[in-house]
Design a protein around this motif. Structure first.
Motif, PDB file in Angstrom:
ATOM      1  N   ARG A   1      99.952  23.061  23.742  1.00 51.32           N
ATOM      2  CA  ARG A   1      98.965  23.961  24.357  1.00 51.32           C
ATOM      3  C   ARG A   1      98.242  24.864  23.351  1.00 51.32           C
ATOM      4  N   GLN A   2      98.213  24.467  22.089  1.00 51.53           N
ATOM      5  CA  GLN A   2      97.507  25.224  21.059  1.00 51.53           C
ATOM      6  C   GLN A   2      96.388  24.364  20.467  1.00 51.53           C
ATOM      7  N   ALA A   3      95.365  25.026  19.960  1.00 51.26           N
ATOM      8  CA  ALA A   3      94.308  24.330  19.229  1.00 51.26           C
ATOM      9  C   ALA A   3      94.754  24.175  17.776  1.00 51.26           C
ATOM     10  N   VAL A   4      94.549  22.981  17.231  1.00 51.22           N
ATOM     11  CA  VAL A   4      94.876  22.720  15.837  1.00 51.22           C
ATOM     12  C   VAL A   4      93.687  22.046  15.165  1.00 51.22           C
ATOM     13  N   TRP A   5      93.673  22.151  13.841  1.00 54.03           N
ATOM     14  CA  TRP A   5      92.757  21.362  13.012  1.00 54.03           C
ATOM     15  C   TRP A   5      93.561  20.221  12.416  1.00 54.03           C
ATOM     16  N   LEU A   6      93.063  19.035  12.529  1.00 55.24           N
ATOM     17  CA  LEU A   6      93.613  17.875  11.835  1.00 55.24           C
ATOM     18  C   LEU A   6      92.570  17.559  10.771  1.00 55.24           C
ATOM     19  N   ARG A   7      92.945  17.702   9.500  1.00 56.12           N
ATOM     20  CA  ARG A   7      91.956  17.563   8.438  1.00 56.12           C
ATOM     21  C   ARG A   7      92.520  16.782   7.266  1.00 56.12           C
ATOM     22  N   VAL A   8      91.593  16.254   6.480  1.00 54.64           N
ATOM     23  CA  VAL A   8      91.961  15.625   5.222  1.00 54.64           C
ATOM     24  C   VAL A   8      91.368  16.476   4.110  1.00 54.64           C
ATOM     25  N   VAL A   9      92.222  16.826   3.161  1.00 57.45           N
ATOM     26  CA  VAL A   9      91.817  17.610   2.001  1.00 57.45           C
ATOM     27  C   VAL A   9      91.774  16.639   0.823  1.00 57.45           C
ATOM     28  N   PRO A  10      90.592  16.504   0.201  1.00 54.05           N
ATOM     29  CA  PRO A  10      90.485  15.582  -0.939  1.00 54.05           C
ATOM     30  C   PRO A  10      91.359  16.024  -2.099  1.00 54.05           C
ATOM     31  N   PRO A  11      91.697  15.105  -2.986  1.00 53.60           N
ATOM     32  CA  PRO A  11      92.494  15.493  -4.162  1.00 53.60           C
ATOM     33  C   PRO A  11      91.696  16.419  -5.068  1.00 53.60           C
ATOM     34  N   LEU A  12      92.423  17.227  -5.816  1.00 52.22           N
ATOM     35  CA  LEU A  12      91.770  18.078  -6.793  1.00 52.22           C
ATOM     36  C   LEU A  12      91.252  17.220  -7.928  1.00 52.22           C
ATOM     37  N   GLN A  13      90.089  17.547  -8.410  1.00 57.62           N
ATOM     38  CA  GLN A  13      89.503  16.803  -9.518  1.00 57.62           C
ATOM     39  C   GLN A  13      89.742  17.570 -10.816  1.00 57.62           C
ATOM     40  N   ASP A  14      90.204  16.886 -11.835  1.00 55.23           N
ATOM     41  CA  ASP A  14      90.364  17.530 -13.134  1.00 55.23           C
ATOM     42  C   ASP A  14      88.987  17.877 -13.684  1.00 55.23           C
ATOM     43  N   GLU A  15      88.879  19.063 -14.213  1.00 57.69           N
ATOM     44  CA  GLU A  15      87.585  19.478 -14.760  1.00 57.69           C
ATOM     45  C   GLU A  15      87.644  19.542 -16.267  1.00 57.69           C
TER      46      GLU A  15
ATOM     47  N   ALA B   1      81.614   8.923  10.783  1.00 58.19           N
ATOM     48  CA  ALA B   1      82.151   9.934   9.877  1.00 58.19           C
ATOM     49  C   ALA B   1      82.528  11.169  10.696  1.00 58.19           C
ATOM     50  N   VAL B   2      83.672  11.766  10.392  1.00 58.47           N
ATOM     51  CA  VAL B   2      84.121  12.984  11.057  1.00 58.47           C
ATOM     52  C   VAL B   2      83.551  14.162  10.264  1.00 58.47           C
ATOM     53  N   PRO B   3      82.704  14.981  10.903  1.00 57.26           N
ATOM     54  CA  PRO B   3      82.074  16.101  10.181  1.00 57.26           C
ATOM     55  C   PRO B   3      83.109  17.018   9.521  1.00 57.26           C
ATOM     56  N   GLY B   4      82.880  17.304   8.243  1.00 57.00           N
ATOM     57  CA  GLY B   4      83.775  18.197   7.516  1.00 57.00           C
ATOM     58  C   GLY B   4      85.166  17.639   7.283  1.00 57.00           C
ATOM     59  N   ASN B   5      85.357  16.344   7.523  1.00 57.29           N
ATOM     60  CA  ASN B   5      86.668  15.691   7.377  1.00 57.29           C
ATOM     61  C   ASN B   5      87.754  16.385   8.197  1.00 57.29           C
ATOM     62  N   ALA B   6      87.371  16.978   9.332  1.00 55.29           N
ATOM     63  CA  ALA B   6      88.337  17.699  10.164  1.00 55.29           C
ATOM     64  C   ALA B   6      87.959  17.585  11.637  1.00 55.29           C
ATOM     65  N   LEU B   7      88.962  17.480  12.473  1.00 57.44           N
ATOM     66  CA  LEU B   7      88.701  17.495  13.901  1.00 57.44           C
ATOM     67  C   LEU B   7      89.600  18.526  14.562  1.00 57.44           C
ATOM     68  N   ARG B   8      89.047  19.170  15.568  1.00 60.56           N
ATOM     69  CA  ARG B   8      89.774  20.180  16.318  1.00 60.56           C
ATOM     70  C   ARG B   8      90.357  19.499  17.547  1.00 60.56           C
ATOM     71  N   LEU B   9      91.626  19.767  17.800  1.00 61.96           N
ATOM     72  CA  LEU B   9      92.335  19.140  18.910  1.00 61.96           C
ATOM     73  C   LEU B   9      93.100  20.200  19.682  1.00 61.96           C
ATOM     74  N   ARG B  10      92.950  20.187  20.978  1.00 60.81           N
ATOM     75  CA  ARG B  10      93.774  21.033  21.845  1.00 60.81           C
ATOM     76  C   ARG B  10      94.983  20.187  22.194  1.00 60.81           C
ATOM     77  N   VAL B  11      96.138  20.535  21.626  1.00 57.83           N
ATOM     78  CA  VAL B  11      97.360  19.743  21.783  1.00 57.83           C
ATOM     79  C   VAL B  11      97.894  19.923  23.200  1.00 57.83           C
ATOM     80  N   GLY B  12      98.241  18.818  23.811  1.00 60.96           N
ATOM     81  CA  GLY B  12      98.735  18.843  25.179  1.00 60.96           C
ATOM     82  C   GLY B  12     100.211  19.202  25.266  1.00 60.96           C
ATOM     83  N   ALA B  13     100.650  19.375  26.502  1.00 65.27           N
ATOM     84  CA  ALA B  13     102.050  19.660  26.814  1.00 65.27           C
ATOM     85  C   ALA B  13     102.917  18.464  26.411  1.00 65.27           C
TER      86      ALA B  13
END
Length: 165
Positions: free
Chosen positions: A151-165, A117-129
Motif C-alpha cells: 500500500r505504498q508508492a515506490v520507484w522502481l528504477r535503473v541506475v546506470p554504472p558510474l563512468q570513470d572520468e 522506453a521508460v522515461p527517466g529509467n524509472a517507474l512509479r508503482l503503487r504496491v498492492g496488498a
C-alpha cells in the motif's frame, strides 16, 4: 511539507550513496533499485549484467491471475519489452499499434515487441496488498514488494554504472 521534502531528499541522497560503494566493490554495473516515494528508503538494490531482463508481476485485483510486465535494460535505457495477460479481464488488453499480440498457448496472450522506453529509467508503482502480491522476478529470484511496501508508492528504477572520468 518542508519536513517531508527534506526526508525524501535525504532518502534519495542515502540511496545514491549506496551506488558508488557497490560499483567499487563489485565492478561497474547498472543497478535495479526500489525506493519508497515518501521517504526515499532503499528497499531493493540488485546489480544488472549487460542486457538484463526482469518482470514486475502481480495478481489481478478481480480475476486473481498473475499479470507480468517485462522490462529490458539495454544501452543505458530501460524498456518495457512485453506483457503477459492470461485473460481479457478488466483493465487488460492489447492496444492497436502497441506491440504484437500472440497466444501463449494456454488461453492467455503475450503482447510482444512493445519496446517503449521508460522515461527517466524509472517507474512509479503503487504496491498492492499481500493478496495482490506485487513482485519483481529477476534471475530466478522473487522479490516480494507487497511484503516490503504494501500500500505504498515506490520507484522502481535503473541506475546506470558510474563512468570513470
Amino acid at each position: 511539507m518542508f519536513r517531508a521534502r527534506r526526508r525524501a531528499l535525504a532518502g534519495l541522497l542515502c540511496a545514491a550513496a549506496v551506488l558508488p560503494a557497490a560499483a567499487v566493490a563489485g565492478g561497474a554495473a547498472a543497478r535495479l533499485q526500489v525506493l519508497t516515494v515518501a521517504g526515499g528508503e532503499l528497499l531493493v538494490d540488485r546489480p544488472l549484467a549487460g542486457q538484463a531482463r526482469w518482470c514486475v508481476a502481480w495478481n489481478h485485483s478481480v480475476a486473481g491471475f498473475a499479470v507480468h510486465d517485462c522490462y529490458l535494460w539495454r544501452d543505458g535505457t530501460l524498456w518495457l519489452e512485453r506483457s503477459h495477460q492470461p485473460d481479457f479481464a478488466a483493465g487488460l488488453g492489447h492496444l492497436a499499434g502497441r506491440g504484437v499480440q500472440r497466444s501463449d498457448g494456454q488461453g492467455g496472450y503475450w503482447i510482444e515487441h512493445i519496446d517503449e522506453a521508460v522515461p527517466g529509467n524509472a517507474l512509479r508503482l503503487r504496491v498492492g496488498a499481500p493478496a495482490v502480491a506485487h513482485r519483481v522476478l529477476i534471475d530466478g529470484e522473487r522479490i516480494d514488494l507487497s511484503v516490503l511496501a504494501a500500500r505504498q508508492a515506490v520507484w522502481l528504477r535503473v541506475v546506470p554504472p558510474l563512468q570513470d572520468e
